[in-house]
Design an enzyme around this catalytic site. Structure first.
Site, PDB file in Angstrom:
ATOM      1  N   LYS A  33      -7.941  -4.427   6.868  1.00  0.00           N
ATOM      2  CA  LYS A  33      -6.928  -4.310   5.830  1.00  0.00           C
ATOM      3  C   LYS A  33      -7.474  -4.935   4.538  1.00  0.00           C
ATOM      4  O   LYS A  33      -8.455  -5.648   4.564  1.00  0.00           O
ATOM      5  CB  LYS A  33      -5.644  -5.037   6.251  1.00  0.00           C
ATOM      6  CG  LYS A  33      -4.893  -4.295   7.354  1.00  0.00           C
ATOM      7  CD  LYS A  33      -3.578  -4.930   7.726  1.00  0.00           C
ATOM      8  CE  LYS A  33      -2.696  -5.251   6.572  1.00  0.00           C
ATOM      9  NZ  LYS A  33      -2.387  -4.134   5.674  1.00  0.00           N
ATOM     10  N   ASP A  48      -6.509   0.063   6.717  1.00  0.00           N
ATOM     11  CA  ASP A  48      -7.607   0.924   6.268  1.00  0.00           C
ATOM     12  C   ASP A  48      -8.384   1.505   7.445  1.00  0.00           C
ATOM     13  O   ASP A  48      -8.921   2.600   7.365  1.00  0.00           O
ATOM     14  CB  ASP A  48      -8.556   0.126   5.365  1.00  0.00           C
ATOM     15  CG  ASP A  48      -7.802  -0.440   4.187  1.00  0.00           C
ATOM     16  OD1 ASP A  48      -7.079   0.328   3.534  1.00  0.00           O
ATOM     17  OD2 ASP A  48      -7.889  -1.665   3.950  1.00  0.00           O
ATOM     18  N   GLY A  62       0.836  -1.207   0.000  1.00  0.00           N
ATOM     19  CA  GLY A  62       0.000   0.000   0.000  1.00  0.00           C
ATOM     20  C   GLY A  62       0.863   1.245   0.000  1.00  0.00           C
ATOM     21  O   GLY A  62       2.091   1.172   0.067  1.00  0.00           O
ATOM     22  N   GLU A  85      -0.880 -10.744   3.504  1.00  0.00           N
ATOM     23  CA  GLU A  85      -0.577  -9.895   4.665  1.00  0.00           C
ATOM     24  C   GLU A  85      -0.896 -10.641   5.953  1.00  0.00           C
ATOM     25  O   GLU A  85      -0.106 -10.633   6.911  1.00  0.00           O
ATOM     26  CB  GLU A  85      -1.394  -8.601   4.593  1.00  0.00           C
ATOM     27  CG  GLU A  85      -0.917  -7.673   3.488  1.00  0.00           C
ATOM     28  CD  GLU A  85      -1.803  -6.468   3.254  1.00  0.00           C
ATOM     29  OE1 GLU A  85      -1.302  -5.505   2.681  1.00  0.00           O
ATOM     30  OE2 GLU A  85      -2.991  -6.503   3.614  1.00  0.00           O
TER      31      GLU A  85
HETATM   32  O1  LIG Z   1      -4.168  -3.652   3.481  1.00  0.00           O
HETATM   33  C1  LIG Z   1      -3.604  -3.060   2.612  1.00  0.00           C
HETATM   34  C2  LIG Z   1      -3.399  -3.624   1.261  1.00  0.00           C
HETATM   35  O2  LIG Z   1      -4.031  -4.871   1.120  1.00  0.00           O
HETATM   36  C3  LIG Z   1      -3.055  -1.700   2.868  1.00  0.00           C
HETATM   37  O3  LIG Z   1      -2.087  -1.789   3.858  1.00  0.00           O
HETATM   38  C4  LIG Z   1      -4.186  -0.806   3.312  1.00  0.00           C
HETATM   39  O4  LIG Z   1      -5.171  -0.816   2.296  1.00  0.00           O
HETATM   40  C5  LIG Z   1      -3.693   0.623   3.545  1.00  0.00           C
HETATM   41  O5  LIG Z   1      -3.273   1.170   2.348  1.00  0.00           O
HETATM   42  P1  LIG Z   1      -2.695   2.642   2.243  1.00  0.00           P
HETATM   43  O6  LIG Z   1      -1.455   2.687   3.056  1.00  0.00           O
HETATM   44  O7  LIG Z   1      -2.441   2.822   0.761  1.00  0.00           O
HETATM   45  O8  LIG Z   1      -3.744   3.592   2.752  1.00  0.00           O
END
Ligand SMILES: O=C(CO)[C@H](O)[C@H](O)COP(=O)(O)O
Length: 280
Positions: free
Chosen positions: A143, A133, A74, A152
């Site tokens: 997430k 998220d 991310g 993850e």
């Molecule tokens: O879980 C994830 C990906 O699967 C990311 O870590 C999560 O979506 C956060 O993303 P960002 O740092 O771009 O806001």
């Protein structure tokens, strides 16, 4: 355990790392070479991406030479991977082995020259750093907005310390509370059937289930593992998260969901006024 927010620019520990993070502006002319002339930009000038970078740089302070480190996915985790590579290049870290949580992160880390491995070769990791998220007051997470939730969860479930990096917009009262989805990775076979079973599980919470598609298309988003993602949206608090997790995982067709319950050991939150480190 909640700590006081560390106001900028003190949280980074040194002016060098503060400048690395773009938080301090170096002197422009030789005549203003005194370190006291360094000034942080006004807090209002910090963008969301600055906050993500600040949280990521703080998390990399937990990395020690010789560690096996889970590399998240991310836009926030990306900064942490960049920083680890930078410290390796400078010789400030050595002997790091990274375990990427997605093909995207694998490619980034490979291009930056970070030595890589996987869970088969390194079933126990010292540390993982990743974004999220949503973060609730108990440090439970949602997430998977980037679609990498399965890898993850596998990597972060195998680490001794899991440091989550977020900007303050990710803090919620309860999971699902930001209006963003709780993603569920499912097998493509009869996905409509599985999506409807998921929706029915949470009818009382006003759940809607939407197949994730590639932006601007009707084509299903396909994960690194060849699966689909169904995004669950809730109108009300889901309630008992453990019960919700168990119910989702009991459905045939479900591979994994994006609620990371009781996994984060530390959450680093970068806000306009400073960085807060929340510990389990
Ligand atoms: O879980 C994830 C990906 O699967 C990311 O870590 C999560 O979506 C956060 O993303 P960002 O740092 O771009 O806001």
């Amino acid at each position: 355990m909640r700590t006081m927010a560390i106001p900028y620019p003190h949280f980074l520990g040194s002016e060098n790392s503060a400048m690395d993070a773009g938080l301090l502006v170096p002197p422009q002319s030789p005549s203003s070479s005194s370190s006291s002339s360094l000034a942080p930009p006004p807090a209002a000038a910090l963008t969301q991406d600055d906050l993500k970078r600040i949280a990521a740089y703080k998390a990399v302070e937990y990395v020690r030479s010789g560690m096996v480190v889970g590399l998240g996915t991310g836009s926030t985790a990306r900064h942490a991977v960049d920083r680890i590579a930078e410290l390796l290049r400078r010789g400030e870290l050595s002997g790091i082995v990274g375990v990427p949580t997605s093909t995207q992160t694998h490619e980034q880390a490979l291009a930056l020259g970070i030595p890589l491995s996987d869970l088969d070769s390194h079933p126990s990791l010292d540390l993982a750093i990743d974004g999220a998220d949503e973060v609730d007051p108990h440090l439970n997470l949602v997430k998977g907005r980037g679609g990498s939730l399965l890898r993850e969860k596998m990597v972060e479930g195998a680490c001794k310390k899991f440091v989550v990096i977020v900007d303050e917009s990710k803090l919620v009262k309860y999971l699902g509370g930001s209006g963003l989805a709780v993603p569920v990775e499912i097998v493509p076979f009869c996905w409509k059937f599985t999506a409807d079973r998921l929706r029915q599980l949470f009818e009382d919470a006003g759940c809607t289930a939407k197949l994730r598609t590639f932006p601007g298309t009707e084509n299903p988003f396909v994960t690194d593992n060849g699966n689909y993602i169904v995004d669950l949206y809730f109108q009300k608090d889901i309630g008992d998260l453990k019960a919700a997790s168990d119910a989702i995982l009991r459905l045939a067709g479900v591979v994994e969901h994006g609620m990371f319950l009781d996994m984060a050991t530390t959450v680093i939150v970068a806000g306009k006024l400073g960085v807060e480190v929340l510990n389990k």
